[in-house]
Design a protein around this motif. Structure first.
Motif, PDB file in Angstrom:
ATOM      1  N   GLN A  23       0.821  -1.217   0.000  1.00 33.28           N
ATOM      2  CA  GLN A  23       0.000   0.000   0.000  1.00 33.28           C
ATOM      3  C   GLN A  23       0.855   1.267   0.000  1.00 33.28           C
ATOM      4  N   GLY A  24       2.169   1.098   0.017  1.00 38.03           N
ATOM      5  CA  GLY A  24       3.065   2.236  -0.082  1.00 38.03           C
ATOM      6  C   GLY A  24       3.661   2.713   1.227  1.00 38.03           C
ATOM      7  N   LYS A  26       6.219   3.071   4.169  1.00 41.08           N
ATOM      8  CA  LYS A  26       7.646   2.880   4.383  1.00 41.08           C
ATOM      9  C   LYS A  26       7.818   1.934   5.567  1.00 41.08           C
ATOM     10  N   SER A  70      -2.690  -6.738  -1.267  1.00 40.87           N
ATOM     11  CA  SER A  70      -2.524  -5.410  -0.697  1.00 40.87           C
ATOM     12  C   SER A  70      -3.792  -4.852  -0.073  1.00 40.87           C
TER      13      SER A  70
END
Length: 71
Positions: A23-24, A26, A70
């Motif tokens: 999902q992006g 970090k 995801s």
């Protein structure tokens, strides 16, 4: 062995980490979201890479998105 079968080897926590990365998130963001340490996330990612045969976050995230992990 197909990667879909290999996904069943992931623990619930590892699957959660894969979902967040896809999902992006970090690594630090994933750690904060799950209430874990950054080093624990790194350790989990190394185990995930080993289990699935990936060598980096980008490949793992793409695979997770392509296989509806995801969500």
């Amino acid at each position: 062995m197909s990667r879909n079968i290999e996904l069943t080897k992931l623990t619930k926590r590892e699957t959660q980490i894969v979902q967040l990365i896809a999902q992006g998130y970090k690594r630090r963001e994933a750690a904060e979201t799950l209430g874990l340490t950054h080093s624990y996330i790194n350790s989990c990612l190394q185990r995930i890479y080993s289990k699935l045969g990936f060598s980096g976050v980008a490949k793992l995230a793409n695979y997770a998105r392509d296989n509806s992990i995801s969500n």
